[in-house]
Design a protein around this motif. Structure first.
Motif: not given
Length: 372
Positions: A59-60, A63, A66
């Motif tokens: 997830h990191r 992020k 993006r």
């Protein structure tokens, strides 16, 4: 060659190997069954430990990817200022590297299927590159990872255009080896996109272009979508800065292409890696399959950021052993894999990027000649 010749990389079933050319090698481990069992146990220990920190990690990374893409494209819209163009292009290039290597490649291996998140389900994931994901899952996840470095089965050995092994018979076409390699490097996303075309079989007259009609249609749809996004839509949104945005997007794609090419070729073709014939890989046990993966792979040394930017393919040995384990775990298990290899007398190839890539370039040039 049928699937029965080799074990699928994810099966843990073992069968007694019959005598074959590769089993007659003097440097084989004494006990392949024990060797395979230790590596199986290491894999299971990681699978049993998967959990929140692995989910947090991916997830990191998503992020960060993006943020780099949004920030890079925003800066390119103000790229009349040279520092903004440079920063925006660099950020966009890094976002594409992360998307392809640490996210796309690893997610499509099913490394995060256990999280049950639709966006991270390997069989449905699509990435920001010219190659359709479904074609990649076949040519890479299945063909390459099952038949690693088997000449005539693994199309990553030369990508259908290069001579990367002495086991590939020389022909005058290969005098262009260095040129083909350079073009593949700068156009790597397109080279990967036509991987399923089987260019070597087309040249040999074994198949016709019409046999690949459906594959070409799917590839064209993906290439067209990528081209419209990077070279039409985003430049038009920039208005008067369209040429600068166009150039920034092209440079970012070039960054990703060159980086991916270097990392992938350094993981498969530097000095010390080996290729195999179909006969040498017949009747493999689980331990023999592991053994071949190690001999056909090489690692890159470096720091944590370097490993992240390679998608942890800098641990190519561990990746070929355990393609479905979250790649960020490879750094943790690499010392254990190396220790197992040392005890069984199996060569473990590792070195810095400069050294490994230099040997790859020398091999490309050497194999262009008929006397090698």
């Amino acid at each position: 060659m049928t699937q029965s010749v080799l074990e699928h990389p994810r099966t843990e079933q073992s069968k007694k190997p019959e005598q074959s050319q590769v089993l007659k090698r003097a440097d084989l481990p004494v006990d392949l069954d024990a060797f395979g069992a230790e590596l199986d146990a290491l894999r299971r220990s990681v699978l049993n430990d998967l959990g929140e920190r692995d989910a947090d990690y991916i997830h990191r990374i998503i992020k960060a990817q993006r943020a780099l893409e949004v920030g890079g494209r925003a800066l390119l819209f103000f790229s009349i200022i040279p520092p903004a163009w440079l920063a925006g292009t660099a950020m966009l290039g890094l976002s594409k590297i992360l998307d392809n290597m640490e996210i796309g490649h690893n997610v499509m291996h099913g490394q995060y299927d256990w999280m049950n998140e639709p966006a991270l389900y390997g069989k449905h994931f699509e990435w920001d590159t010219a190659c359709p994901a479904d074609q990649w899952r076949h040519s890479h996840n299945y063909m390459h990872h099952t038949y690693t470095n088997i000449v005539g089965m693994d199309r990553d050995v030369g990508y259908g255009i290069l001579r990367m092994s002495e086991k590939q018979p020389w022909e005058p076409y290969y005098l262009g080896n260095p040129l083909y390699a350079f073009l593949l490097m700068v156009l790597f996303q397109y080279g990967v996109a036509v991987h399923e075309l089987e260019a070597e079989r087309l040249r040999a007259g074994e198949i016709k272009l019409t046999d690949k009609r459906e594959m070409l249609r799917e590839t064209w749809q993906k290439v067209r979508r990528q081209t419209l996004k990077d070279y039409v839509a985003f430049p038009l949104l920039a208005g008067p800065f369209a040429p600068l945005v166009f150039a920034g997007n092209m440079t970012a794609n070039l960054m990703r292409n060159v980086w991916a090419y270097m990392i992938i070729f350094c993981g498969h073709f530097p000095d010390g890696t080996q290729e195999f014939t179909v006969e040498e890989a017949e009747n493999e046990s689980r331990g023999m399959w592991y053994y071949r993966q190690i001999l056909g792979s090489a690692n890159l040394t470096g720091g944590k950021l370097f490993h992240i930017l390679t998608g942890n393919l800098s641990f190519q040995v561990e990746h070929h052993l355990f393609p479905d384990l979250p790649a960020h775990r490879y750094a943790e298990i690499a010392p254990q894999v190396r220790e197992i290899c040392e005890r069984y007398g199996v060569a473990y190839n590792a070195g810095p990027l400069r050294k490994q890539f230099g040997s790859v370039v020398r091999k490309i040039c050497r194999l262009a000649l008929p006397w090698t």
